[in-house]
Design a protein around this motif. Structure first.
Motif, PDB file in Angstrom:
ATOM      1  N   ALA A  80       0.817  -1.272   0.046  1.00  0.00           N
ATOM      2  CA  ALA A  80      -0.052   0.003   0.132  1.00  0.00           C
ATOM      3  C   ALA A  80       0.922   1.112   0.072  1.00  0.00           C
ATOM      4  O   ALA A  80       1.282   1.674   0.838  1.00  0.00           O
ATOM      5  N   PHE A  81       1.336   1.558  -1.246  1.00  0.00           N
ATOM      6  CA  PHE A  81       2.107   2.503  -1.303  1.00  0.00           C
ATOM      7  C   PHE A  81       1.474   3.978  -2.333  1.00  0.00           C
ATOM      8  O   PHE A  81       0.912   3.362  -3.671  1.00  0.00           O
ATOM      9  N   SER A  82       1.384   4.940  -2.320  1.00  0.00           N
ATOM     10  CA  SER A  82       0.808   5.830  -3.155  1.00  0.00           C
ATOM     11  C   SER A  82       1.979   6.647  -3.937  1.00  0.00           C
ATOM     12  O   SER A  82       1.438   7.507  -4.794  1.00  0.00           O
ATOM     13  N   THR A  91       4.105  10.766   4.793  1.00  0.00           N
ATOM     14  CA  THR A  91       3.258   9.602   5.118  1.00  0.00           C
ATOM     15  C   THR A  91       3.209   9.500   6.560  1.00  0.00           C
ATOM     16  O   THR A  91       4.122   9.883   7.409  1.00  0.00           O
ATOM     17  N   THR A  95      -2.673   8.001   7.150  1.00  0.00           N
ATOM     18  CA  THR A  95      -3.103   8.161   5.769  1.00  0.00           C
ATOM     19  C   THR A  95      -3.579   6.785   5.291  1.00  0.00           C
ATOM     20  O   THR A  95      -3.068   5.872   5.459  1.00  0.00           O
ATOM     21  N   LYS A  96      -4.714   7.079   4.493  1.00  0.00           N
ATOM     22  CA  LYS A  96      -5.283   5.747   3.949  1.00  0.00           C
ATOM     23  C   LYS A  96      -4.975   5.737   2.427  1.00  0.00           C
ATOM     24  O   LYS A  96      -5.043   6.510   1.847  1.00  0.00           O
ATOM     25  N   VAL A  97      -4.781   4.532   2.045  1.00  0.00           N
ATOM     26  CA  VAL A  97      -4.568   4.147   0.450  1.00  0.00           C
ATOM     27  C   VAL A  97      -5.127   3.258   0.031  1.00  0.00           C
ATOM     28  O   VAL A  97      -5.638   1.979   0.705  1.00  0.00           O
ATOM     29  N   GLU A 119      -1.363   3.704   4.651  1.00  0.00           N
ATOM     30  CA  GLU A 119      -0.114   3.634   3.837  1.00  0.00           C
ATOM     31  C   GLU A 119       1.052   2.884   4.436  1.00  0.00           C
ATOM     32  O   GLU A 119       1.396   3.145   5.631  1.00  0.00           O
TER      33      GLU A 119
END
Length: 199
Positions: A80-82, A91, A95-97, A119
């Motif tokens: 889960a990386f944006s 980060t 933080t939600k991804v 995240e």
């Protein structure tokens, strides 16, 4: 000391009592304050009724959501990386991804879809989720305690808002009356200064 009247009692006697020194604007000012206070008390049952209605609806919603939603465990299918690898600026743990994941519905079928995770969550991480009656991810059901708290908060805010509006309206009128009093006192002092009978 104990026999001295309180400040509010003295104010009442001056503005609403039979004090001969009270002007007409003093009495009107005092009566408007009394009306504002009484109306603030009168609207309390209205605010309580609104709070009760909101609470009842919240409790009904909580029961409906609790009866149709259930917890499950999803397993992420990707990291889960944006952002680009190695760039972790900004980060945080909150933080939600959105990431692909798999889970098992109540009917035993295996589902794949997108769920929000923190995240930095690694591929293959087990994550607690809530599912609706169709087996799709959904939000946590509303708790009864939260429904009660929300209803009570709304009721209090309504009562405070109405009370503040009434009190603020009286205060504006009070300021106008004060300005009128100052003008009258200035005229009275000027008249006394010109009248030789006071010298």
């Amino acid at each position: 000391m104990g026999d001295r009247p309180s400040h509010l009692l003295r104010l009442w006697r001056l503005r609403c009592g039979r004090n001969l020194l009270a002007r007409r604007c003093d009495r009107v000012d005092g009566r408007l304050l009394l009306v504002a206070l009484l109306l603030t008390l009168i609207v309390a049952p209205f605010a309580a009724a609104v709070a009760s209605e909101i609470t009842a609806r919240g409790i009904e919603r909580s029961r409906q959501e609790t009866s149709t939603r259930y917890p499950a465990t999803a397993v992420t299918l990707a990291d889960a990386f944006s952002r680009e690898a190695g760039d972790i600026r900004g980060t945080t743990a909150h933080t939600k991804v959105d990431v692909a994941a798999t889970w098992t519905a109540r009917d035993g079928t295996q589902r794949v879809g997108i769920i929000p995770v923190a995240e930095g969550t690694a591929d293959g991480t087990a994550t607690a989720i809530w599912l609706d009656a169709a087996g799709n991810p959904t939000i946590v059901p509303l708790r009864i305690a939260d429904a009660i708290a929300s209803g009570a908060m709304v009721g209090v805010l309504i009562w405070l808002a109405i009370g503040a509006t009434l009190t603020g309206t009286w205060w504006l009128v009070h300021l106008v009356f004060n300005r009128y009093r100052y003008v009258q006192w200035a005229r009275e002092r000027e008249r006394i200064g010109r009248d030789s009978s006071y010298s």
